[in-house]
Design a protein around this motif. Structure first.
Motif, short mmCIF file in Angstrom:
data_model
loop_
_atom_site.label_atom_id
_atom_site.label_comp_id
_atom_site.label_asym_id
_atom_site.label_seq_id
_atom_site.Cartn_x
_atom_site.Cartn_y
_atom_site.Cartn_z
N GLN A 84 0.83 -1.20 0.00
CA GLN A 84 0.00 0.00 0.00
C GLN A 84 0.86 1.25 0.00
OE1 GLN A 84 -2.37 -1.08 3.35
NE2 GLN A 84 -4.12 -1.64 2.10
N VAL A 124 -1.09 -6.79 -3.56
CA VAL A 124 -2.43 -6.31 -3.22
C VAL A 124 -3.49 -7.25 -3.78
CG1 VAL A 124 -4.09 -4.47 -3.66
CG2 VAL A 124 -1.75 -3.90 -3.05
N GLY A 133 -4.96 -8.92 -0.68
CA GLY A 133 -5.90 -7.88 -0.27
C GLY A 133 -7.31 -8.40 -0.08
N VAL A 140 -9.06 -1.64 -0.20
CA VAL A 140 -7.61 -1.65 -0.08
C VAL A 140 -7.07 -0.23 0.05
CG1 VAL A 140 -5.50 -2.37 -1.15
CG2 VAL A 140 -7.51 -3.74 -1.45
#
Length: 1140
Positions: free
Chosen positions: A801, A860, A864, A1059
């Motif tokens: 992130q 991700v 995620g 996310v």
């Protein structure tokens, strides 16, 4: 119907015998010699009568042969025999019923129009010395179909008329005024001249302004500069050799003749030239503005450099208006792009693009179809406008539905590069502090110097200090001599600065450098210092350039119409979408040179561009560096990353074999690629010892080579020398093993990087043990590199992130804007004339970046929580596949494709459908055996496996249960062709499948989108083993693997929301960055959001009913289905080898 219209075979030189039988011979007639000509003309009338009688006689027993449509070219010889005209006429001849006649110049100039050759369609245009009056008279006499209206060509010769027409059409043009002078008394005119402005008819034009003669044939346009800028004027003229303008100190305007005065438009130094072929097609290119410095930029072949350009929606409308207002089908005009607006400043009438094969193909196609559409009915020629498969990006799927490709988003790592290198030194000399202050380093405490001028200043300081060191040898200059020398060597390396391959970073240290690294002694001083980091290397290699261009070429095949062998190369559906304005493309790249050059090379392949990369880069690639979208400040690592690195170093420095506990610590995700590497390594310190010994041996081998006079000045790959190679490796030897005898784990990626480079590009040196070094450093790197991005799932997500929230926000916007655009376009019915479904377009967004962003984005998607791999079988297989991939190599791709199902309710969740694809990039040097298996590109999905394929769709050729991963055929290596098995032909579509000789245990075939990129292109033939610059191979790229093919847009959107939201502190930064990105976009030349028309589901019914819906060979690579997708995709580029 006029007499001339239905005469048979009357053009001179078209003998009576030319019936339907020998149509394939291209007819290319140049008018004939005098005696023939007279006879031909005298008898034409009689002959027509005779033909009529004959025809009546034939009618009883058989239908008459269809006759040719004659297209006449009436222009000055310099134009009618020019290269572009010849190229286009050769292509026009391929239309069965069209033949050409070129009017000889002497006939045009000397003969009366009654004696001119006859034709049904006339292409005629004015140029210097052309008798336009006679052409008008001829058109009245014979009444042919006119491609370019002749009367309007009088207006085009007068700039006043051109401007008047543009204004009436509501087209933006610069503010202007006309000064008409009576040649007999030029003094009487409304002109008041002052030092820094002129007043024309009461309107004031401050300098800079432009002065143009009213006669369009007079190219002596002057630009006058204000005194603040030094005054004087720039005089433009028709290109002479390599000059198109010259500066003159003269500041006062011309006093005789009539002129248009207009404000000077501040463009970015380029003029855009637009070439229309009918109202729905335009080709645009930019060239350096002649006003810039008057030097014409020429490429290595001596042609003026033109930059590829994409027109915005508004500019496309302008092209259409210009074409229709001046009644010139083939028409060139000039656009100035300034302040986010486009202004037309000149209309040139008939003109062709020079040296663009693609334009020649398109132009001939458009003109040929236009002629046939107008004239075929009255000649009773059976002709239906061919429905281009590429016209609408709608594609069949196996479940019988039709879906339309709306958006392609790809995140791509840069191509093969030279090893990255860096050197750090602490500097305290006042000159460095002055430099730091000069470029505003104190604002943020950091400074990046990349511009040639800045690097030159650093080099000057280094040279100066070295001189002082030699002269005084005093200790005032603390900077280490060896480091200064290295700084100087690297900065002098290429003989010039191109800003792309070197940078210097300065960071302010308040109390000097904290901890002594292996290279520093302890003679520390107090007080502030600067940390100077010099980075060099890491440039895109020629191999990397080829990889990117090939991938770009292969990428075209994902678009509809990629199958049509249009203009002799594959994937032209995209090119056609592009030039008919239905492709909204933006390419972003981070600010590193290698990434930008990769993007430019990819664009070159994708859009079939010609020429150098620099102009493509300037025009097509947006730098997205202002907002962290694709760049990461690698120096400012997050806390999480620091912790992870520390833990990694600790585990890797244990002098014992990995224990069960270590496996838990290092590979908590249980990823097979990690576990395998740990098994190879067993004891990390012992392995590092081996690696260190191998590096030492490598260095001594290179030193031996250097002593040998034969190989001392050997040229290595990419013009490296043995000397430089030795520098590279001996620095690694010094840095890898620290003073305290421990190993610096952070050097492992660099070691792997160097050995990977040398074993690929410098294998011809035949150094010993390089493969062993490669194997061990690879195993170490496979642990260190991915784990630097986090060890546990939470850490991976956290670090990811930090890198890629801005990018994910942008992806989310790209996906959303596709369908929110719908309403906007309804206001523009103008778009909808003449183009089928003209507002529908495919949006393509390409993001080129470095390893960190690709790793992060993949993390991700993996961790995620996009899907639950326990519930979703396809996702579970995708996750297993990803965890078996050990390296995200150069040209790794993550591709997101969005489809729209026009049969579903606009509000329904099933309307938009998302697919996720991935490729780990370039193949490594060896170990093809343990390639992880995915299940091909767009495999069938399980929920529809029991439905019988509907008859109107392509049959599903895979016999296997789709929920077991299909064994992949081993991706083909560049030297080996895979056996192609021809399954069967369906309609007009080639059905190909490629089976694997090694793994067809279950008899199943696997279907690949780009089996090997080198195959895609007919131009670059892969020579086995022989690569670039003599000693290097260009490795091929792994084909895309589908990770999931039935996500809904809503799922993806909600996932991205979650996310992004979870990293809220990044949020504010991101929004600021994005707003700056969009502000900068609105001024940028490529900003072309072309909103789609909302389309009814009936577009499919526009096809001729006699053919099945999927006629016209649309590749199923453009197919999307929530159900099983037909696995017939084979690289469409292969079609040419099988056509019967």
């Amino acid at each position: 119907m006029s007499e001339t219209r239905d005469r048979q075979g009357a053009g001179p030189g078209l003998g009576e015998g030319q019936g339907r039988g020998d149509i394939h011979v291209p007819r290319f007639v140049v008018g004939c010699g005098d005696d023939e000509q007279d006879m031909g003309q005298m008898e034409a009338g009689m002959r027509n009568e005779m033909y009529r009688e004959e025809e009546m006689e034939c009618d009883e027993d058989e239908s008459p042969p269809e006759r040719q449509i004659v297209v006449g070219i009436c222009a000055m010889m310099k134009k009618s025999k020019s290269k572009p005209m010849t190229e286009i006429l050769e292509r026009l001849c391929k239309f069965d019923y069209i033949s050409m006649v070129i009017f000889p110049e002497e006939v045009i100039l000397e003969e009366p129009v009654e004696k001119w050759p006859l034709c049904d369609c006339l292409i005629s245009f004015h140029s210097k010395g052309f008798p336009l009056d006679k052409a008008v008279e001829y058109a009245k006499l014979r009444n042919p179909l006119l491609i370019n209206d002749l009367n309007m060509q009088y207006f085009i010769q007068d700039r006043r008329e051109v401007y008047r027409i543009l204004q009436e059409e509501g087209i933006d043009l610069p503010r202007y005024a006309v000064l008409n002078r009576d040649p007999d008394n030029p003094e009487e005119c409304n002109l008041v001249e002052a030092e820094d402005h002129v007043e024309v008819n009461g309107e004031v034009f401050p300098k800079p302004f432009v002065e143009k003669p009213v006669c369009a044939e007079d190219h002596n346009v002057y630009i006058y500069y204000p005194t603040s800028a030094g005054g004087g004027s720039q005089r433009l003229f028709r290109k002479i050799g390599s000059r198109s303008s010259v500066y003159s100190p003269e500041s006062s305007v011309r006093k005789t003749g009539s002129y248009i005065y207009e404000e000077f438009m501040p463009t970015d130094g380029t003029d855009v030239k637009v070439y229309t072929v009918g109202p729905d097609y335009a080709h645009a290119e930019a060239r350096k503005s002649p006003a810039l410095d008057g030097k014409v930029e020429r490429d290595s072949e001596g042609k003026e450099i033109r930059y590829p350009v994409m027109l915005t929606a508004m500019e496309k409308l302008v092209a259409r208006k210009v074409c229709l207002a001046f009644k010139q089908t083939v028409c060139g005009f000039d656009l100035l792009r300034a302040n986010g607006h486009s202004y037309v400043c000149d209309v040139n009438g008939f003109s062709f693009v020079k040296n663009s094969m693609k334009y020649y193909d398109d132009c001939a196609k458009v003109l040929g179809n236009m002629v046939m559409r107008e004239l075929a009915p009255q000649f009773h020629i059976p002709w239906s406008i061919p429905m281009e498969a590429e016209d609408i990006p709608i594609v069949p799927t196996t479940s019988g539905t039709m879906m339309e490709l709306r958006c392609v988003i790809a995140i791509i790592r840069h191509g093969d590069r030279t090893p990255k290198q860096k050197m750090k030194m602490e500097v305290r000399h006042p000159l460095f502090f002055e430099l730091f202050e000069k470029y505003g380093g104190y604002k943020s405490g950091k400074l990046k110097l990349k511009k040639p001028k800045q690097l030159q200043e650093v080099l000057d300081i280094a040279r100066l200090l070295l001189v002082e060191l030699v002269e005084h040898n005093d200790c005032e200059i603390e900077e280490k001599k060896s480091k200064l020398e290295q700084l100087k060597t690297v900065l002098e390396m290429y003989g010039h600065f191109s800003g792309i391959n070197r940078k210097v970073q300065l960071t302010y240290l308040r109390n000097g450098q904290p901890k002594a690294s292996s290279e520093e002694e302890d003679s520390k001083k107090d007080g502030p210092s600067l940390l100077l980091v010099l980075k060099w290397g890491g440039e895109l290699t020629p191999a990397g350039r080829v990889q990117a261009e090939e991938l770009g070429r292969a990428f075209r095949c994902m678009y509809p119409g990629g199958q049509g062998d249009y203009a002799g190369f594959p994937g032209c559906g995209l090119l056609r979408l592009h030039s008919t304005y239905r492709h909204d493309l933006k390419i972003y790249a981070s600010d590193e040179g290698r990434v930008q050059m990769t993007a430019a090379a990819f664009a070159k392949g994708l859009l079939a561009l010609e020429g150098e990369l620099t102009p493509i880069l300037v025009q097509m690639v947006k730098s997205a560096n202002m907002n962290g979208l694709l760049d990461s400040d690698s120096d400012s690592l997050t806390d999480c990353q620091q912790k992870v690195k520390a833990r990694l170093h600790e585990i890797m420095q244990k002098g014992q074999e990995f224990t069960q506990d270590d496996y838990q610590k290092l590979a908590p995700t249980g990823s097979p690629s990690l576990v395998n590497s740990m098994k190879v390594i067993q004891d990390p310190v012992k392995t590092c010892d081996k690696v260190y010994a191998l590096i030492q041996s490598l260095n001594s081998q290179i030193r031996k080579r250097l002593e040998d006079p034969k190989s001392a000045d050997l040229q290595l790959y990419h013009s490296e020398t043995l000397e430089l190679m030795l520098q590279r490796w001996s620095k690694l030897e010094r840095d890898f093993r620290m003073k305290n005898g421990r190993y610096d784990i952070s050097k492992i990626p660099d070691i792997y990087d160097c050995i990977k480079y040398d074993s690929q590009h410098n294998a011809s040196l035949g150094l010993e043990d390089t493969l062993e070094l490669f194997r061990l450093s690879r195993a170490l790197a496979d642990i260190v590199i991915p784990q630097e991005y986090g060890i546990t799932k939470d850490e991976k997500l956290d670090i990811a992130q930090a890198y890629c929230v801005p990018l994910m926000k942008k992806i989310q916007l790209d996906l959303q804007r596709t369908h929110e655009d719908e309403a906007v376009n309804k206001l523009h019915p103008l778009y909808s004339r003449g183009v089928m479904s003209p507002g529908r377009h495919v949006r393509t967004r390409l993001y080129f970046t470095s390893e960190s962003h690709v790793h992060s984005l993949l993390s991700v998607f993996r961790y995620g929580g996009l899907l639950d791999d326990e519930k979703d079988q396809q996702w579970k297989q995708a996750m297993d596949y990803l965890s078996a991939v050990n390296e995200l190599n150069y040209m790794t791709q993550i591709v997101i494709m969005l489809y729209e199902d026009n049969n579903k309710e606009p509000s329904s969740e099933e309307r938009f459908h998302v697919e996720l694809h991935f490729s780990p990039g370039v193949k490594g040097c060896e170990d093809e055996e343990n390639v992880p298996l995915g299940f091909g590109f767009r495999p069938a999905s399980s929920e529809n496996q029991d439905k019988k394929p509907n008859q109107g769709s392509l049959e599903d050729l895979s016999q296997d249960q789709p929920d077991q991963a299909l064994p992949l055929s081993e991706p083909i290596n560049i030297q080996r062709r895979s056996p192609m098995i021809r399954n069967r032909k369906t309609g007009s579509m080639e059905v190909l499948s490629e089976t694997s000789p090694t793994q067809s245990s279950k008899g199943c075939t696997s279907h690949r989108l780009f089996p090997s990129c080198s195959r895609q292109s007919p131009e670059i033939k892969p020579a086995s083993g022989l690569g670039f610059e003599g000693c290097s191979m260009v490795p091929s790229i792994y084909p895309l693997e589908t990770l999931h093919n039935s996500l809904s847009l809503k799922q993806v959107d909600e996932f991205l929301n979650t996310v992004c939201a979870s990293s809220s502190e990044a949020h504010a930064k991101t929004m600021k960055a994005l707003s700056s990105l969009f502000d900068s976009q609105s001024q940028s030349s490529l900003y072309s959001p072309q909103p789609p028309l909302s389309s009814s589901g009936s577009e499919a019914s526009l096809r001729p009913t006699s053919q099945p819906l999927w006629h016209g060979s649309i590749p199923s690579s453009a197919v999307s289905s929530a159900g099983p997708s037909s696995p017939i995709t084979e690289s469409s580029g292969l079609n040419f080898s099988f056509s019967e």
